[in-house]
Design an enzyme around this catalytic site. Structure first.
Site, short mmCIF file in Angstrom:
data_model
loop_
_atom_site.label_atom_id
_atom_site.label_comp_id
_atom_site.label_asym_id
_atom_site.label_seq_id
_atom_site.Cartn_x
_atom_site.Cartn_y
_atom_site.Cartn_z
N SER A 194 5.34 42.30 26.20
CA SER A 194 5.10 42.23 27.72
C SER A 194 4.45 43.04 28.63
O SER A 194 3.15 43.30 28.15
CB SER A 194 6.45 41.89 28.33
N ASP A 290 7.10 29.97 28.01
CA ASP A 290 6.59 31.48 28.87
C ASP A 290 5.49 31.49 29.81
O ASP A 290 4.35 31.15 29.72
CB ASP A 290 6.26 32.48 27.75
N HIS A 320 9.99 33.87 26.59
CA HIS A 320 9.54 35.32 27.06
C HIS A 320 10.90 36.31 26.71
O HIS A 320 11.83 35.72 27.01
CB HIS A 320 9.05 35.48 28.14
#
Length: 352
Positions: A194, A290, A320
């Site tokens: 991320s 996501d 995610h």
């Protein structure tokens, strides 16, 4: 102590729920969710259902401190430690002081080999080396490499480009101290999930363009790569309750770089770089459900179009942040085994 005990109890209960037979888990999760020609994994759907029942649907909170506490105390991170990994604390010098870090090594690994500098996710606002301890242990053990996890400064106390500066300093330090870390300067990889994937991509770009020893490999797990555009996946999945929400993304970015005009800086939006040629070999993982999916895949395409060797892998049924959810679900662990297997193979192929 009381919080730690409660977290372990909640974690045990959660693992018990996910150990139920699939038909029972389906009853608890509800009817299968299908969106954008994809079906959400049962375990991902069940986790989201349980989080919703607990009153939590996203990662943002009333304050950064509250969001950090929620991530640290999550029952998904309260399980037993993965065995077979030797862990040592490190301190990395930086211009503003020092950065805490943690070095992981498979117990049986004694010879010199690749090392990955790992940068944790959390929107540049939350997360630390403790929230990503299980992931780094798993990566070290099953990819058969050393992993150096780095605690960089967080926003809003330290706004852009502080996290980038710290990530670059940590990578530079790892290269300069490779022998002491059990590696060599030309065998240092970089990775992250991320926001950490964003930092890893940005450091790779900076090192390549500025004559530094560039990483031998970059592992980017559902990375943020462009802070200037709202892509289709954000519109589809940003308000569907898939862990990372549209509100979360706005909240994180407003804390990290509130000045909209600065968000096109390639240290924050590496997808916008004029040239992606000669960047390190990349393994870019995205998830079907996501909001960040499309910008991660756009980055994979940009690298491939520039001639960079890239493996782009979409786990169409996942959400995610699944890499941090391994302890509770076989499906999340199964995906992680694929990731570490590919990482191991890529590092073998990049040996010089």
């Amino acid at each position: 102590m009381a919080n730690a005990i409660e977290q372990k109890l909640q974690s045990a209960v959660l693992r018990g729920v996910f150990a139920l037979p699939a038909p029972l888990r389906r009853v608890l999760a509800g009817s299968a969710i299908r969106l954008d020609d994809q079906e959400l994994a049962l375990d991902a759907q069940l986790l989201l259902k349980l989080q919703k029942l607990s009153g939590q649907e996203g990662l943002a909170a009333s304050t950064p401190e509250a969001a950090r506490t929620a991530m640290s105390d999550a029952p998904t991170s309260g399980g037993p430690q993965l065995p077979g990994v030797v862990v040592a604390e490190r301190t990395i010098p930086a211009e503003h002081g020092t950065l805490p870090a943690r070095l992981y090594r498979p117990r049986e690994l004694t010879e010199t080999g690749p090392l990955m500098v790992f940068l944790h996710g959390g929107g540049w606002v939350i997360g630390d080396i403790d929230t990503h301890d299980d992931l780094c242990r798993f990566l070290a053990k099953h990819a058969g490499i050393r992993v150096l996890s780095v605690d960089y400064r967080l926003a809003p106390e330290h706004r852009f480009p502080a996290a980038f500066d710290d990530a670059l300093a940590a990578y530079r330090w790892a290269v300069d101290n490779a022998a002491e870390l059990g590696s060599s300067a030309d065998a240092i990889a970089i990775g992250g999930d991320s926001a950490g994937g964003n930092l890893a991509a940005s450091v790779s770009l900076h090192a390549t363009r500025n004559g530094m020893q560039k990483p031998v490999f970059q592992l980017l797990l559902y990375p943020a790569t462009d802070a200037t555009v709202r892509r289709r996946s954000r519109e589809i999945f940003g308000n569907g309750g898939f862990l990372l929400t549209d509100h979360d993304m706005t909240w994180f970015m407003d804390h990290y770089e509130p000045e909209v005009d600065n968000r096109g800086d390639v240290r924050l939006s590496p997808l916008l770089a004029d040239d992606h040629a000669e960047l390190p070999t990349a393994y870019i993982v995205t998830c079907g459900f996501d909001p960040l999916r499309d910008e991660g895949e756009a980055y994979a395409k940009a690298l491939a179009d520039a001639g960079v060797p890239v493996v782009a892998r979409r786990f169409a049924d996942l959400i995610h942040g699944f890499a941090n959810l391994r302890p509770v679900s076989h499906r999340f662990e199964e995906a992680l085994f694929e990731i570490v297997g590919t990482t191991r193979a890529a590092l073998q192929l990049t040996k010089r």
